[in-house]
Design a protein around this motif. Structure first.
Motif, PDB file in Angstrom:
ATOM      1  N   GLY A   1      67.664 -79.855 -93.083  1.00 19.01           N
ATOM      2  CA  GLY A   1      67.328 -78.879 -94.102  1.00 19.01           C
ATOM      3  C   GLY A   1      66.123 -78.049 -93.717  1.00 19.01           C
ATOM      4  N   ALA A   2      66.316 -76.729 -93.632  1.00 26.56           N
ATOM      5  CA  ALA A   2      65.215 -75.822 -93.311  1.00 26.56           C
ATOM      6  C   ALA A   2      65.656 -74.387 -93.539  1.00 26.56           C
ATOM      7  CB  ALA A   2      64.773 -75.995 -91.855  1.00 26.56           C
ATOM      8  N   ASP A   3      64.733 -73.573 -94.077  1.00 24.28           N
ATOM      9  CA  ASP A   3      64.958 -72.132 -94.223  1.00 24.28           C
ATOM     10  C   ASP A   3      66.247 -71.800 -94.978  1.00 24.28           C
ATOM     11  OD1 ASP A   3      62.627 -71.641 -92.708  1.00 24.28           O
ATOM     12  OD2 ASP A   3      63.762 -71.876 -90.848  1.00 24.28           O
ATOM     13  N   GLY A   4      66.516 -72.547 -96.048  1.00 23.82           N
ATOM     14  CA  GLY A   4      67.685 -72.260 -96.865  1.00 23.82           C
ATOM     15  C   GLY A   4      68.995 -72.773 -96.307  1.00 23.82           C
ATOM     16  N   VAL A   5      68.948 -73.476 -95.163  1.00 26.37           N
ATOM     17  CA  VAL A   5      70.156 -74.037 -94.547  1.00 26.37           C
ATOM     18  C   VAL A   5      70.086 -75.559 -94.644  1.00 26.37           C
ATOM     19  CG1 VAL A   5      71.432 -74.356 -92.395  1.00 26.37           C
ATOM     20  CG2 VAL A   5      70.451 -72.112 -92.953  1.00 26.37           C
ATOM     21  N   ILE A   6      71.187 -76.166 -95.079  1.00 24.41           N
ATOM     22  CA  ILE A   6      71.254 -77.626 -95.112  1.00 24.41           C
ATOM     23  C   ILE A   6      72.558 -78.079 -94.475  1.00 24.41           C
ATOM     24  CG2 ILE A   6      69.828 -77.821 -97.189  1.00 24.41           C
ATOM     25  CD1 ILE A   6      72.339 -78.348 -98.789  1.00 24.41           C
ATOM     26  N   VAL A   7      72.509 -79.264 -93.888  1.00 22.07           N
ATOM     27  CA  VAL A   7      73.699 -79.930 -93.359  1.00 22.07           C
ATOM     28  C   VAL A   7      73.763 -81.296 -94.023  1.00 22.07           C
ATOM     29  CG1 VAL A   7      74.917 -80.784 -91.338  1.00 22.07           C
ATOM     30  CG2 VAL A   7      73.536 -78.701 -91.175  1.00 22.07           C
ATOM     31  N   MET A   8      74.926 -81.630 -94.569  1.00 24.88           N
ATOM     32  CA  MET A   8      75.095 -82.869 -95.318  1.00 24.88           C
ATOM     33  C   MET A   8      76.287 -83.652 -94.812  1.00 24.88           C
ATOM     34  SD  MET A   8      74.777 -81.020 -99.024  1.00 24.88           S
ATOM     35  CE  MET A   8      75.815 -79.695 -98.405  1.00 24.88           C
ATOM     36  N   ALA A   9      76.277 -84.935 -95.131  1.00 23.91           N
ATOM     37  CA  ALA A   9      77.442 -85.762 -94.856  1.00 23.91           C
ATOM     38  C   ALA A   9      78.615 -85.260 -95.677  1.00 23.91           C
ATOM     39  CB  ALA A   9      77.142 -87.218 -95.197  1.00 23.91           C
TER      40      ALA A   9
ATOM     41  N   ARG B   1      74.424 -72.475 -96.544  1.00 23.95           N
ATOM     42  CA  ARG B   1      73.298 -71.550 -96.509  1.00 23.95           C
ATOM     43  C   ARG B   1      73.157 -70.938 -97.892  1.00 23.95           C
ATOM     44  NH1 ARG B   1      73.211 -66.379 -92.519  1.00 23.95           N
ATOM     45  NH2 ARG B   1      75.132 -65.973 -93.656  1.00 23.95           N
ATOM     46  N   GLY B   2      71.961 -71.018 -98.472  1.00 24.39           N
ATOM     47  CA  GLY B   2      71.758 -70.505 -99.825  1.00 24.39           C
ATOM     48  C   GLY B   2      70.598 -69.539 -99.904  1.00 24.39           C
ATOM     49  N   THR B   3      70.727 -68.567-100.803  1.00 21.88           N
ATOM     50  CA  THR B   3      69.647 -67.626-101.093  1.00 21.88           C
ATOM     51  C   THR B   3      69.403 -67.636-102.599  1.00 21.88           C
ATOM     52  OG1 THR B   3      71.208 -65.773-101.305  1.00 21.88           O
ATOM     53  CG2 THR B   3      70.227 -66.141 -99.137  1.00 21.88           C
ATOM     54  N   ASP B   4      68.367 -66.942-103.043  1.00 21.89           N
ATOM     55  CA  ASP B   4      68.026 -66.870-104.465  1.00 21.89           C
ATOM     56  C   ASP B   4      67.929 -68.285-105.037  1.00 21.89           C
ATOM     57  OD1 ASP B   4      68.006 -64.051-104.435  1.00 21.89           O
ATOM     58  OD2 ASP B   4      70.167 -63.988-104.677  1.00 21.89           O
ATOM     59  N   ALA B   5      68.604 -68.554-106.159  1.00 22.69           N
ATOM     60  CA  ALA B   5      68.508 -69.861-106.809  1.00 22.69           C
ATOM     61  C   ALA B   5      69.099 -70.977-105.952  1.00 22.69           C
ATOM     62  CB  ALA B   5      69.221 -69.818-108.162  1.00 22.69           C
ATOM     63  N   GLN B   6      70.016 -70.633-105.027  1.00 18.63           N
ATOM     64  CA  GLN B   6      70.661 -71.644-104.201  1.00 18.63           C
ATOM     65  C   GLN B   6      69.802 -72.109-103.025  1.00 18.63           C
ATOM     66  OE1 GLN B   6      73.775 -73.176-104.520  1.00 18.63           O
ATOM     67  NE2 GLN B   6      73.742 -72.301-106.563  1.00 18.63           N
ATOM     68  N   ALA B   7      68.638 -71.500-102.848  1.00 20.58           N
ATOM     69  CA  ALA B   7      67.816 -71.823-101.684  1.00 20.58           C
ATOM     70  C   ALA B   7      66.952 -73.059-101.885  1.00 20.58           C
ATOM     71  CB  ALA B   7      66.921 -70.633-101.335  1.00 20.58           C
ATOM     72  N   GLY B   8      66.947 -73.637-103.096  1.00 21.05           N
ATOM     73  CA  GLY B   8      66.036 -74.736-103.383  1.00 21.05           C
ATOM     74  C   GLY B   8      66.618 -76.118-103.236  1.00 21.05           C
TER      75      GLY B   8
END
Length: 273
Positions: A79-87, A50-57
């Protein structure tokens, strides 16, 4: 306990866990602007961030650069609303095991990333330097001029933006770069610069790392030297403006980075003059 912001269905689908309570959560990183977890069930695992500010992109970076160019990054599962799930691409970073072979492999990775053919526009034109320099009230005319020349002499390439050991992961066979929200296009080599910077701090020689990059990329070594100088100065400039605008709020102790970054930038500007 699995944090509530992590998408339940994605985790259960990938790990094949019977219920969320059976998943093992492991906090990997927690700063003011980002939070990263590994969710495991048996031998299966995913990474949630979960990222905010510069990490949200990061989702935008995946859509614009990572996926279309096939860059060496973890597969994006959600990936949605600043949340991503990755392998999950591995449990060992170059920060945890900083070997000479690891730094050479990372140089190859940098060449692979920057060598992808891309269309502009540049994400770091000379006007960008002037803008950032104005924010921190520095005279960076040597960098502006050097960057102008570099845009004429070198093609644009993908810049990861945070190509440091903690973001270089291996599964024992393959190396992958993680954490892509700061990605942009530019002709400089700030990624290779930061890699060498950390390697030298650990006592490794920069020569073999540069040589491996030159070998893999096929780039003129004299051009690489210029790309490194300009890339280093751009890295310092971005780091300074980040710390002053955001880091002082989100990363404890980051204000202590300012004096050494200013000294490093001054040294690079002298070499560019």
């Amino acid at each position: 306990m699995v944090p509530g912001w992590i998408p339940r269905d994605v985790v259960l689908d990938v790990t094949a866990a019977p219920e969320l309570e059976a998943v093992h959560p492991e906090l990997l990183r927690q700063w003011g602007s980002s939070e990263v977890w590994r969710l495991s069930y048996g031998l299966r695992s995913v990474i949630a961030k979960r990222g905010t500010d510069a990490q949200a992109g990061e989702v935008a970076a995946y859509q614009r650069y990572v996926v279309p160019l096939g860059l060496p990054a973890p597969e994006l599962l959600y990936g949605a609303d600043g949340v991503i799930v990755m392998a999950d691409v591995g449990r060992v970073t170059l920060e945890q095991e900083p070997t000479a072979d690891g730094f050479l492999a990372a140089a190859e990775l940098a060449a692979q990333i920057h060598g992808k053919a891309v269309d502009g526009p540049s994400g770091f034109p000379p006007a960008r330097v002037k803008e950032l320099a104005g924010r921190i009230e520095l005279d960076l005319e040597p960098l502006v001029e050097a960057l102008e020349r570099l845009h004429e002499d070198a093609p644009l390439g993908v810049v990861h933006g945070d190509f440091v050991p903690k973001n270089l992961v291996t599964d024992g066979t393959r190396w992958t770069a993680v954490d892509w929200p700061l990605t942009y296009l530019a002709p400089h080599l700030s990624d290779l610069y930061t890699l060498i910077r950390d390697a030298v701090a650990l006592g490794y020689d920069r020569g073999p790392i540069v040589a491996r990059y030159v070998e893999v990329s096929g780039t003129d070594p004299f051009l690489v030297d210029r790309q490194l100088l300009v890339g280093g100065a751009c890295f310092c400039l971005l780091a300074l403006t980040f710390v002053l605008a955001e880091g002082v709020r989100t990363i404890p102790g980051s204000s202590e980075w300012i004096p050494p970054l200013l000294a490093e930038l001054a040294d690079l500007l002298e070499q560019l003059s």
